[in-house]
Design a protein around this motif. Structure first.
Motif, PDB file in Angstrom:
ATOM      1  N   VAL A  63       0.863  -1.183   0.000  1.00 14.34           N
ATOM      2  CA  VAL A  63       0.000   0.000   0.000  1.00 14.34           C
ATOM      3  C   VAL A  63       0.899   1.233   0.000  1.00 14.34           C
ATOM      4  O   VAL A  63       1.852   1.308   0.766  1.00 14.34           O
ATOM      5  N   LYS A  64       0.599   2.159  -0.868  1.00 11.17           N
ATOM      6  CA  LYS A  64       1.450   3.341  -1.039  1.00 11.17           C
ATOM      7  C   LYS A  64       1.138   4.402   0.013  1.00 11.17           C
ATOM      8  O   LYS A  64       0.210   5.184  -0.122  1.00 11.17           O
ATOM      9  N   TYR A  65       1.912   4.365   1.090  1.00  7.49           N
ATOM     10  CA  TYR A  65       1.801   5.394   2.130  1.00  7.49           C
ATOM     11  C   TYR A  65       2.832   6.474   1.834  1.00  7.49           C
ATOM     12  O   TYR A  65       3.931   6.180   1.407  1.00  7.49           O
ATOM     13  N   ASP A  66       2.487   7.703   2.119  1.00  5.77           N
ATOM     14  CA  ASP A  66       3.461   8.778   1.953  1.00  5.77           C
ATOM     15  C   ASP A  66       3.999   9.156   3.339  1.00  5.77           C
ATOM     16  O   ASP A  66       3.623  10.162   3.919  1.00  5.77           O
ATOM     17  N   LEU A  67       4.863   8.282   3.867  1.00  3.52           N
ATOM     18  CA  LEU A  67       5.440   8.503   5.186  1.00  3.52           C
ATOM     19  C   LEU A  67       6.814   9.156   5.091  1.00  3.52           C
ATOM     20  O   LEU A  67       7.495   9.324   6.097  1.00  3.52           O
ATOM     21  N   GLY A  68       7.228   9.457   3.883  1.00  4.48           N
ATOM     22  CA  GLY A  68       8.520  10.083   3.681  1.00  4.48           C
ATOM     23  C   GLY A  68       9.489   9.149   2.974  1.00  4.48           C
ATOM     24  O   GLY A  68       9.172   7.993   2.698  1.00  4.48           O
ATOM     25  N   ARG A  69      10.654   9.698   2.701  1.00  3.91           N
ATOM     26  CA  ARG A  69      11.678   8.953   1.988  1.00  3.91           C
ATOM     27  C   ARG A  69      13.035   9.195   2.641  1.00  3.91           C
ATOM     28  O   ARG A  69      13.258  10.232   3.245  1.00  3.91           O
ATOM     29  N   VAL A  70      13.916   8.219   2.445  1.00  3.09           N
ATOM     30  CA  VAL A  70      15.299   8.348   2.915  1.00  3.09           C
ATOM     31  C   VAL A  70      16.167   8.278   1.670  1.00  3.09           C
ATOM     32  O   VAL A  70      15.983   7.405   0.824  1.00  3.09           O
ATOM     33  N   GLN A  71      17.125   9.201   1.549  1.00  2.37           N
ATOM     34  CA  GLN A  71      17.981   9.225   0.368  1.00  2.37           C
ATOM     35  C   GLN A  71      19.436   9.036   0.771  1.00  2.37           C
ATOM     36  O   GLN A  71      19.914   9.621   1.727  1.00  2.37           O
ATOM     37  N   LEU A  72      20.118   8.179   0.005  1.00  2.00           N
ATOM     38  CA  LEU A  72      21.550   7.964   0.173  1.00  2.00           C
ATOM     39  C   LEU A  72      22.150   7.995  -1.225  1.00  2.00           C
ATOM     40  O   LEU A  72      21.918   7.085  -2.015  1.00  2.00           O
ATOM     41  N   GLY A  73      22.880   9.043  -1.524  1.00  2.00           N
ATOM     42  CA  GLY A  73      23.397   9.196  -2.887  1.00  2.00           C
ATOM     43  C   GLY A  73      22.235   9.375  -3.838  1.00  2.00           C
ATOM     44  O   GLY A  73      21.378  10.220  -3.633  1.00  2.00           O
ATOM     45  N   ASN A  74      22.184   8.553  -4.871  1.00  2.00           N
ATOM     46  CA  ASN A  74      21.100   8.613  -5.855  1.00  2.00           C
ATOM     47  C   ASN A  74      19.927   7.707  -5.491  1.00  2.00           C
ATOM     48  O   ASN A  74      18.902   7.737  -6.155  1.00  2.00           O
ATOM     49  N   GLU A  75      20.094   6.884  -4.484  1.00  4.00           N
ATOM     50  CA  GLU A  75      19.063   5.905  -4.130  1.00  4.00           C
ATOM     51  C   GLU A  75      18.079   6.474  -3.121  1.00  4.00           C
ATOM     52  O   GLU A  75      18.460   7.177  -2.192  1.00  4.00           O
ATOM     53  N   ILE A 133      14.648   5.296  -0.700  1.00  2.00           N
ATOM     54  CA  ILE A 133      13.811   4.220  -0.159  1.00  2.00           C
ATOM     55  C   ILE A 133      12.722   4.865   0.686  1.00  2.00           C
ATOM     56  O   ILE A 133      12.971   5.877   1.351  1.00  2.00           O
ATOM     57  N   THR A 134      11.529   4.301   0.629  1.00  2.00           N
ATOM     58  CA  THR A 134      10.424   4.890   1.390  1.00  2.00           C
ATOM     59  C   THR A 134      10.478   4.437   2.846  1.00  2.00           C
ATOM     60  O   THR A 134      10.989   3.353   3.157  1.00  2.00           O
ATOM     61  N   VAL A 135       9.922   5.264   3.695  1.00  2.00           N
ATOM     62  CA  VAL A 135       9.845   4.927   5.118  1.00  2.00           C
ATOM     63  C   VAL A 135       8.971   3.689   5.314  1.00  2.00           C
ATOM     64  O   VAL A 135       9.261   2.843   6.163  1.00  2.00           O
ATOM     65  N   SER A 136       7.913   3.554   4.519  1.00  2.00           N
ATOM     66  CA  SER A 136       7.040   2.376   4.660  1.00  2.00           C
ATOM     67  C   SER A 136       7.793   1.084   4.315  1.00  2.00           C
ATOM     68  O   SER A 136       7.549   0.039   4.933  1.00  2.00           O
ATOM     69  N   GLU A 137       8.729   1.133   3.360  1.00  2.00           N
ATOM     70  CA  GLU A 137       9.546  -0.053   3.046  1.00  2.00           C
ATOM     71  C   GLU A 137      10.480  -0.386   4.212  1.00  2.00           C
ATOM     72  O   GLU A 137      10.703  -1.552   4.524  1.00  2.00           O
ATOM     73  N   ILE A 138      11.010   0.652   4.864  1.00  2.00           N
ATOM     74  CA  ILE A 138      11.864   0.430   6.040  1.00  2.00           C
ATOM     75  C   ILE A 138      11.047  -0.201   7.168  1.00  2.00           C
ATOM     76  O   ILE A 138      11.487  -1.152   7.811  1.00  2.00           O
ATOM     77  N   ILE A 139       9.827   0.321   7.382  1.00  2.00           N
ATOM     78  CA  ILE A 139       8.957  -0.241   8.423  1.00  2.00           C
ATOM     79  C   ILE A 139       8.630  -1.698   8.109  1.00  2.00           C
ATOM     80  O   ILE A 139       8.685  -2.565   8.993  1.00  2.00           O
ATOM     81  N   ALA A 140       8.303  -1.988   6.839  1.00  2.00           N
ATOM     82  CA  ALA A 140       7.993  -3.368   6.434  1.00  2.00           C
ATOM     83  C   ALA A 140       9.180  -4.283   6.710  1.00  2.00           C
ATOM     84  O   ALA A 140       9.011  -5.402   7.222  1.00  2.00           O
ATOM     85  N   ALA A 141      10.389  -3.825   6.377  1.00  2.00           N
ATOM     86  CA  ALA A 141      11.590  -4.635   6.601  1.00  2.00           C
ATOM     87  C   ALA A 141      11.813  -4.878   8.086  1.00  2.00           C
ATOM     88  O   ALA A 141      12.153  -5.997   8.501  1.00  2.00           O
ATOM     89  N   LEU A 142      11.597  -3.856   8.914  1.00  2.00           N
ATOM     90  CA  LEU A 142      11.775  -4.010  10.361  1.00  2.00           C
ATOM     91  C   LEU A 142      10.752  -4.981  10.949  1.00  2.00           C
ATOM     92  O   LEU A 142      11.093  -5.826  11.797  1.00  2.00           O
ATOM     93  N   ILE A 143       9.506  -4.904  10.496  1.00  2.00           N
ATOM     94  CA  ILE A 143       8.476  -5.839  10.974  1.00  2.00           C
ATOM     95  C   ILE A 143       8.799  -7.253  10.510  1.00  2.00           C
ATOM     96  O   ILE A 143       8.641  -8.219  11.268  1.00  2.00           O
ATOM     97  N   PHE A 144       9.272  -7.382   9.271  1.00  2.00           N
ATOM     98  CA  PHE A 144       9.660  -8.697   8.751  1.00  2.00           C
ATOM     99  C   PHE A 144      10.791  -9.291   9.595  1.00  2.00           C
ATOM    100  O   PHE A 144      10.761 -10.470   9.946  1.00  2.00           O
ATOM    101  N   ILE A 145      11.786  -8.472   9.925  1.00  2.00           N
ATOM    102  CA  ILE A 145      12.906  -8.940  10.764  1.00  2.00           C
ATOM    103  C   ILE A 145      12.384  -9.378  12.132  1.00  2.00           C
ATOM    104  O   ILE A 145      12.767 -10.436  12.639  1.00  2.00           O
TER     105      ILE A 145
END
Length: 194
Positions: free
Chosen positions: A24-36, A38-50
């Motif tokens: 689901v496309k949440y607009d919780l913000g983004r994290v940028q490192l160089g040109n890459e 990643i969305t905050v929701s993807e980080i949250i999903a990864a943390l919950i998965f872990i």
């Protein structure tokens, strides 16, 4: 219901939560490192998965340590593992971060080994998790998290970490599946003769 089984149920209930944050496309913000990016929701999903993946080892440890091993736990634990891994893989295919054939190979191995375990159980045998099976799970978890994070932060140094671990997961998954069938061929032979 004992503590180990409750932890396993938490893992099952976390599966749709992981999918929700991934798909689901949440607009919780983004994290940028160089040109890459990643969305905050993807980080949250990864943390919950872990967190869900860590409960796999925790429930087994508690069940053995406190002698809480039950038939319900023997059923729920592998079911929870397969639901978590399969849901994550299918979500990553939907996100176009994983080729469908890779998800099919990994999920097919899980079904095949589960089928083998069911045949063995019908014959009164228990097939315990092997060291290769445990390695397979660890490699799959690392690959899935790397894909959820879109190879973040390794993409900033041009290291295809997620791709390396996806291929490693495929190899170890297939190898461990073959290993289960070779080591338990007597179960298959015995069930054929009945």
């Amino acid at each position: 219901m004992n503590l180990a089984n409750k932890i396993t149920l938490v893992r099952i209930f976390l599966v749709p939560v992981v999918m929700l944050f991934l798909l689901v496309k949440y607009d919780l913000g983004r994290v940028q490192l160089g040109n890459e990016v990643i969305t905050v929701s993807e980080i949250i999903a990864a943390l919950i998965f872990i967190l869900a993946a860590v409960t796999d080892g925790l429930d087994g440890y508690i069940a053995r340590k406190k002698k809480l091993v039950t038939n319900l736990g023997k059923f729920l634990d592998p079911l929870a593992d397969k639901l978590l891994i399969s849901a994550a893989l299918i979500s990553l295919v939907e996100m176009q971060r994983l080729d469908a054939w890779i998800a099919i190979v990994i999920i097919s191995r899980e079904f095949a080994v589960t089928g083998l375990r069911l045949v063995a159980a019908a014959e009164g045998h228990v097939i315990a998790a092997s060291a290769m099976g445990k390695l397979k799970t660890i490699v799959q978890i690392i690959a899935i998290v790397a894909l959820m994070l879109n190879n973040f932060p390794f993409s900033s140094i041009s290291l295809p970490f997620s791709r390396i671990f996806v291929w490693l997961a495929v190899i170890v998954t297939v190898w461990s599946g073959v290993d289960y069938f070779i080591k338990n061929k007597t179960v298959i032979r015995f069930s054929k003769s009945r």
